[in-house]
Design a protein around this motif. Structure first.
Motif, mmCIF file in Angstrom:
data_model
loop_
_atom_site.group_PDB
_atom_site.id
_atom_site.type_symbol
_atom_site.label_atom_id
_atom_site.label_comp_id
_atom_site.label_asym_id
_atom_site.label_seq_id
_atom_site.Cartn_x
_atom_site.Cartn_y
_atom_site.Cartn_z
ATOM 1 N N TYR A 1 1.015 -1.094 -0.270
ATOM 2 C CA TYR A 1 0.307 -0.402 0.174
ATOM 3 C C TYR A 1 0.945 1.147 0.140
ATOM 4 O O TYR A 1 1.677 1.348 0.573
ATOM 5 N N THR A 2 1.006 1.980 -1.288
ATOM 6 C CA THR A 2 1.415 3.518 -1.079
ATOM 7 C C THR A 2 0.186 4.141 -0.685
ATOM 8 O O THR A 2 -0.584 4.844 -1.204
ATOM 9 N N VAL A 3 0.767 5.544 0.301
ATOM 10 C CA VAL A 3 0.115 6.451 0.650
ATOM 11 C C VAL A 3 1.134 7.533 0.641
ATOM 12 O O VAL A 3 2.107 7.529 1.778
ATOM 13 N N CYS A 4 1.156 9.016 -0.144
ATOM 14 C CA CYS A 4 1.813 9.725 -0.348
ATOM 15 C C CYS A 4 1.615 11.094 -0.632
ATOM 16 O O CYS A 4 0.119 11.030 -1.019
ATOM 17 N N ASN A 5 1.359 11.560 0.376
ATOM 18 C CA ASN A 5 1.353 13.225 0.672
ATOM 19 C C ASN A 5 2.098 14.043 -0.649
ATOM 20 O O ASN A 5 3.362 13.654 -0.360
ATOM 21 N N SER A 6 1.369 14.903 -1.686
ATOM 22 C CA SER A 6 1.934 14.981 -2.812
ATOM 23 C C SER A 6 2.504 16.698 -2.580
ATOM 24 O O SER A 6 2.255 17.108 -1.515
ATOM 25 N N SER A 7 3.348 16.742 -3.602
ATOM 26 C CA SER A 7 3.364 18.672 -3.062
ATOM 27 C C SER A 7 2.424 19.321 -3.855
ATOM 28 O O SER A 7 1.685 18.742 -3.908
ATOM 29 N N LEU A 8 2.568 20.147 -3.713
ATOM 30 C CA LEU A 8 1.443 21.596 -3.545
ATOM 31 C C LEU A 8 1.080 21.571 -5.082
ATOM 32 O O LEU A 8 0.959 22.841 -5.371
ATOM 33 N N SER A 9 0.455 20.770 -5.224
ATOM 34 C CA SER A 9 0.329 20.230 -7.056
ATOM 35 C C SER A 9 -0.668 19.970 -7.575
ATOM 36 O O SER A 9 -1.174 18.720 -6.692
ATOM 37 N N GLU A 10 -1.474 20.182 -8.061
ATOM 38 C CA GLU A 10 -2.513 19.824 -8.727
ATOM 39 C C GLU A 10 -2.940 19.384 -10.176
ATOM 40 O O GLU A 10 -2.748 17.835 -9.818
ATOM 41 N N TYR A 11 -2.194 20.605 -10.898
ATOM 42 C CA TYR A 11 -1.653 19.312 -12.313
ATOM 43 C C TYR A 11 -1.173 18.947 -12.280
ATOM 44 O O TYR A 11 -1.117 17.117 -13.519
ATOM 45 N N GLY A 12 0.381 18.777 -12.042
ATOM 46 C CA GLY A 12 1.179 18.200 -12.323
ATOM 47 C C GLY A 12 0.858 16.481 -11.568
ATOM 48 O O GLY A 12 1.318 15.211 -11.825
ATOM 49 N N VAL A 13 0.714 16.289 -9.729
ATOM 50 C CA VAL A 13 0.701 14.858 -9.063
ATOM 51 C C VAL A 13 -0.868 13.856 -9.998
ATOM 52 O O VAL A 13 -0.684 13.009 -10.006
ATOM 53 N N LEU A 14 -1.985 15.083 -10.591
ATOM 54 C CA LEU A 14 -2.752 14.472 -10.931
ATOM 55 C C LEU A 14 -2.425 13.585 -12.588
ATOM 56 O O LEU A 14 -3.038 12.434 -12.876
ATOM 57 N N GLY A 15 -1.652 14.439 -12.939
ATOM 58 C CA GLY A 15 -1.026 14.003 -14.495
ATOM 59 C C GLY A 15 -0.275 12.652 -13.975
ATOM 60 O O GLY A 15 -0.208 11.842 -14.887
#
Length: 1022
Positions: free
Chosen positions: A713-727
């Motif tokens: 199971y991978t759960v990870c807080n992302s950087s404060l980006s939507e465009y890049g992270v959703l892509g």
């Protein structure tokens, strides 16, 4: 000495006098303190080989004496004092020795001693000159690229007027050196490799070698990198004399690749002169550049390369790098071919490809994948990175040695598109790094019609890469050998340091933006120059023929051979009758579909699980599997609450999600949940990562303790980006159908900064590219008085993009529900119970195909006492409920029901509470539509048929021009064969999604409830 060198290297070039003065002061302070902070180096004008006594072990003795004398001349015998003074004054070591003056002290002896004393200032001059040379060397390393011959057109758009480059023979005075110093020999510092095997060189030769290393057809930007080892590595690759040498075989191969690149475009131009193809003319060296990177990487052990690129040169890359069959490319130009696949298809210069072949240079198999992408430049960047990360994950490649990515960019887009920056900022994050990407910029020095001078504020289009310490190699694309060398270095860099690197191919665009565009309107002078420019293939061929690498006849034969290959493929392409988009699939899923790409069945098993599994997973969710792990007191209460729920056989929202995830992991399905603050959850409900309160960075993920043979199971807080992270997550989901990949927005409306990924890839990706994807978007939604920005996930936008027809009642069949899902472009749900959320997540994996899933998730329902589900709703035999009918008194006596309120989401709980308060349980039915798209026509028809005499009202908390109303109204009307009106109870139309005033919010809510339950509210209106 090293200490002083590195100190000086950090400073802007000082005048030599300032440098020497500060250094001599430093040295005096160091000596007074009793410890030596640096080791000065002897600088003698004649070759050491000519002085035998300076070789062997005696040289160590002399060196020690020299260091002692520099600290204090009284430290050594007078004879050594005399020797060192004379040597520094310029005397050869062999004649530097003089007998000491006689004891009697004649006037002649005194005079000679005074002359030697006057030689003392030469020590400072020597240090001063050497520091000046070091500063000059550093200036070349930092700024040599400013004057490199990078532009094939020689009209460089790069402006350095505010930072003049003071290097070259004519500028030595800037460093305190004179023209007479050009033939002096200087000891070289350890921060340069221009000497090769020599440790000292005349200044003239030093400058010449630096010019050759940094100011020819390659410009190297690397001195901003704050890692000494990496800087030294780059210096050694570019400064070592004679390092840029190629074998005869390599040069002939390079020419063959240039022929293929050039003649392919010429063939297309001859056959389809009026077709848009976004050709590569002006940057034909891109093809050998990419092939060199792939060759070198394959030799280093890379087995799979995932590529993303814009439209320019794409067909050439498909033909000559991926090695797509030429006839399949050529038949894309045939306007008479009919499409065989479902969906819209896409233009030829957007299509992707997947191919496994033998690399002839490394003699190893390599898999090449070019991702399909839209016209939205750079949008594919994070998608490529996500797919690369997934492939690395599935093959256990934790260091990126087997799978890598190459991104090709245009100069204007690389500088202008923010997603480039977002993608760079994922490059070194633990859950997102792909261990180094090679970026290749096709620098046309123009963007469509826009001049670089008004297209970017930075000198180069590549300056964005400096934020992650990526070295940038600028290269004149009209010098294929320089291009090949730089690409070899880029591949070596990536293999050595596993960090990003940029290759900037400075070229031009021979035609307009496309082949039928006229560039002379806006760039007349540039295109006059381009028209006179000799093609790179012609220039390179003439050079190789002149050097005897190959004959003119061999060159012509090679051209004829490739032209014949193209002509034969063209003839074969005429036999093609049907255009298959599936031949252009960039991410096949072997074994998931039948051989002809169809689902293996059209049914979905029950999504329920056993009571034992529910109890086991629930107990894990309520525990801390690690010993001696101190959790926060508030978290202890949350875990205790979970244990109580398990004992009572109920689930809240967080526990329902835990059950879905845990059961899929137990069945071997990898789960990846990513987004801002997802580990804890925006609303502090999830807590999938526990933090030890006493030990920094010590964490525990209980979900990974469910079963010994579970999937990770991978759960990870992302950087404060939507465009890049959703892509990125979309790309990750693309790699395998056997994983549940979820992206959660911090608040639902934050998805709009990723709208490009949603519109161009998620909504339409399958229609354009026959590419299924099972990504899940979790979008917190609900009007709760929190203001315009944290209320609506904009469901109306997702529903507007659904492809089902509102005016056609579908043909019902046994597998209707599954057939609907198969035919839709995505699934949109708003679950009102934890059990339904549990089922829809499990259905996402258990159904025999993959579709994107949009879930409008709750906020206040996370802790709502009524928003709980019993275990009996999640046991074997249970399924996701597309529509939940009323199960109260209204359902028992449908003939008494005066009104049916159809709704979706949390408004259901406000409606049932109000109905109870008003005592209208038997006169008003409340029906929840949980799956909005595809629309549950069959189940809704059963409800309208049940309540034949009742008003039909759609009730929503969103404003009338938002939410679900415009989507559901025509579909309910179609269900009733247009015989019954659909009334509306909800907020009035508004520009903003919600009010920022709490009192106004409550007034609006009460007004919509009054409308919903006032049986006379609509009388006379319809």
């Amino acid at each position: 000495m090293h200490h002083l060198r590195t100190t000086v290297a950090r400073l802007r070039p000082l005048t030599a006098a300032q440098t020497a003065q500060s250094l001599s002061q430093d040295r005096l302070v160091a000596v007074k303190g009793g410890s030596r902070t640096f080791k000065p180096t002897r600088h003698l004008n004649t070759s050491v080989a000519a002085e035998p006594f300076l070789n062997g072990t005696s040289s160590n003795y002399v060196e020690e004496m020299y260091y002692a004398w520099l600290e204090n001349p009284k430290n050594v015998h007078k004879s050594w004092d005399t020797f060192f003074r004379n040597a520094n004054a310029g005397a050869p070591p062999g004649s530097a020795y003089q007998s000491p003056p006689p004891v009697s002290g004649t006037s002649q002896g005194l005079a000679s001693v005074q002359a030697l004393v006057r030689a003392q200032p030469n020590v400072e001059k020597l240090v001063e000159d050497h520091l000046a040379v070091q500063t000059l060397i550093r200036a070349y390393q930092v700024r040599g690229h400013h004057i490199a011959k990078l532009d094939p057109l020689d009209i460089s758009c790069v402006d350095f007027d505010d930072a003049p480059c003071t290097v070259g023979f004519q500028n030595v005075g800037f460093y305190g050196l004179a023209e007479c110093d050009l033939d002096k020999v200087f000891r070289l510092p350890t921060t340069t490799f221009i000497g090769g095997n020599e440790s000292a060189l005349p200044l003239r030769e030093i400058i010449h070698r630096l010019e050759m290393a940094y100011c020819q057809h390659i410009g190297v930007e690397f001195m901003f990198i704050n890692d000494l080892e990496q800087c030294q590595w780059i210096r050694q690759k570019f400064e070592t004399p004679g390092i840029m040498k190629f074998t005869l075989e390599e040069r002939r191969r390079l020419l063959a690749r240039m022929i293929r690149s050039t003649r392919f475009e010429e063939f297309l131009q001859r056959k389809w002169s009026s077709e848009k193809r976004f050709g590569l003319e002006g940057c034909e060296s891109l093809i050998p550049a990419l092939k060199t990177i792939i060759d070198k990487s394959s030799q280093s052990g890379v087995e799979s390369v995932i590529m993303g690129m814009p439209h320019r040169g794409r067909l050439n890359v498909l033909a000559n790098v991926i090695r797509k069959e030429l006839e399949q490319i050529f038949c894309q130009f045939d306007s008479k071919l009919e499409a065989a696949d479902e969906g819209s298809g896409d233009v030829k210069y957007h299509l992707g490809m997947y191919h496994r072949r033998m690399n002839r240079v490394s003699d190893k198999h390599i898999t090449l994948s070019l991702m399909a992408n839209p016209s939205h430049l750079e949008a594919v960047d994070p998608v490529v990175q996500g797919k690369t990360k997934a492939e690395q994950f599935y093959c256990g490649d934790t260091e990126g040695k087997r799978v890598m990515s190459i991104l090709i960019h245009g100069d204007a887009a690389f500088a202008g598109q923010g997603v480039v920056y977002e993608t760079f900022h994922l490059s070194d994050l633990p859950s997102y790094t792909t261990h180094g990407t090679i970026h290749v910029v096709v620098n046309n020095q123009i963007g469509f019609t826009t001049d670089p001078r008004v297209a970017r504020s930075s000198p180069y289009p590549t300056d964005v890469a400096r934020v992650v310490n990526a070295p940038i190699f600028h290269v004149n694309a009209d010098d294929p050998e320089a291009v090949m060398y730089v690409c070899n270095i880029a591949a070596e860099w990536r293999n050595t340091f596993h960090k990003d690197v940029v290759v900037d191919l400075v070229c031009y665009r021979r035609n307009g933006h496309n082949e039928i565009d006229e560039p002379m309107f806006t760039q007349p002078l540039m295109y006059k120059k381009i028209k006179k420019q000799k093609g790179v293939l012609q220039k390179f061929a003439e050079k190789l023929i002149a050097e005897g690498v190959m004959t003119a006849q061999e060159y012509e034969a090679e051209i004829t051979r490739y032209d014949k290959i193209c002509e034969e493929a063209y003839n074969r392409s005429k036999d093609e009758k049907i255009l298959h988009i599936k031949h252009w699939l960039d991410s096949p899923w072997p074994g998931f579909f039948t051989l002809d790409g169809q689902p293996k069945s059209m049914s979905c098993p029950s999504t329920g699980i056993s009571e034992d599994d529910l109890n086991h997973i629930g107990n894990i969710a309520a525990s801390v599997p690690l010993e001696d792990f101190t959790i926060h007191g508030g978290l202890s209460r949350i875990l205790k609450g979970r244990a109580n729920m398990v004992s009572q056989r109920v689930c809240d929202w967080a526990l329902g999600e835990y059950m879905a995830f845990g059961s899929l992991l137990k069945e071997g399905i990898h789960i990846r949940l990513s987004g801002q603050d997802v580990e804890r959850g925006t609303f502090s409900h999830r807590h999938h990562v526990l933090h030890d309160q006493n030990v920094d960075k010590r964490i525990c993920i209980p979900m990974n303790y469910i079963s010994p043979d579970q999937a990770p199971y991978t759960v990870c807080n992302s950087s404060l980006s939507e465009y890049g992270v959703l892509g990125f997550e979309l790309g990750f989901a693309m790699a395998s159908p056997n994983a549940l990949v979820l992206w959660e927005a911090q608040f639902g409306d934050f998805h709009n900064t990723a709208q490009c990924i949603i519109d161009q890839f998620i909504s339409s990706g399958q229609a354009k590219w026959v590419r299924q994807n099972g990504i899940v978007l979790l979008l917190p939604h609900g009007l709760e008085g929190m203001g315009p920005e944290h209320s609506s996930a904009r469901p109306e936008r997702f529903l507007q993009m659904c492809n089902d027809d509102p005016d056609v009642f579908p043909k019902l069949s046994e597998d209707f529900a599954m057939r609907q899902l198969y035919d839709c472009n995505w699934i949109v749900v708003n679950c009102s119970t934890p059990a339904n959320y549990f089922h829809v997540l499990r259905r996402q994996i258990l159904q025999p195909f993959r579709k994107p899933l949009i879930v409008f998730t709750p906020k206040s329902l996370l802790r709502h006492p009524e928003a709980k589900s019993g275990f009996e709703e999640m046991l074997p035999g249970t399924h996701f409920r597309r529509l939940i009918p009323d199960d109260g008194p209204a359902a028992v006596s449908p003939e008494k029901v005066k009104r049916v309120l159809f709704c979706s989401g949390k408004i259901y709980y406000e409606l049932t509470r109000e109905r109870k308060n008003r005592g209208m349980d038997d006169t008003i039915a409340v029906v929840r539509i949980e799956q909005l798209s595809p629309f549950p026509f069959d189940l809704l028809k059963a409800e309208t048929d049940r309540y034949v005499t009742a008003d039909l009202v759609w009730c929503q908390e969103e404003h009338k021009n938002q939410g679900y109303y415009d989507y559901v109204k025509p579909r309910i009307r179609t269900t009733t064969n247009q015989t019954r009106p659909v009334l509306y109870a909800g907020r009035e139309p508004a520009a903003a999604p919600a009010t920022g005033n709490k009192q106004t919010h409550l007034m609006e809510l009460q007004r919509l409830l009054d409308t919903a339950f006032d049986l006379e509210a609509f009388s006379g209106k319809y």
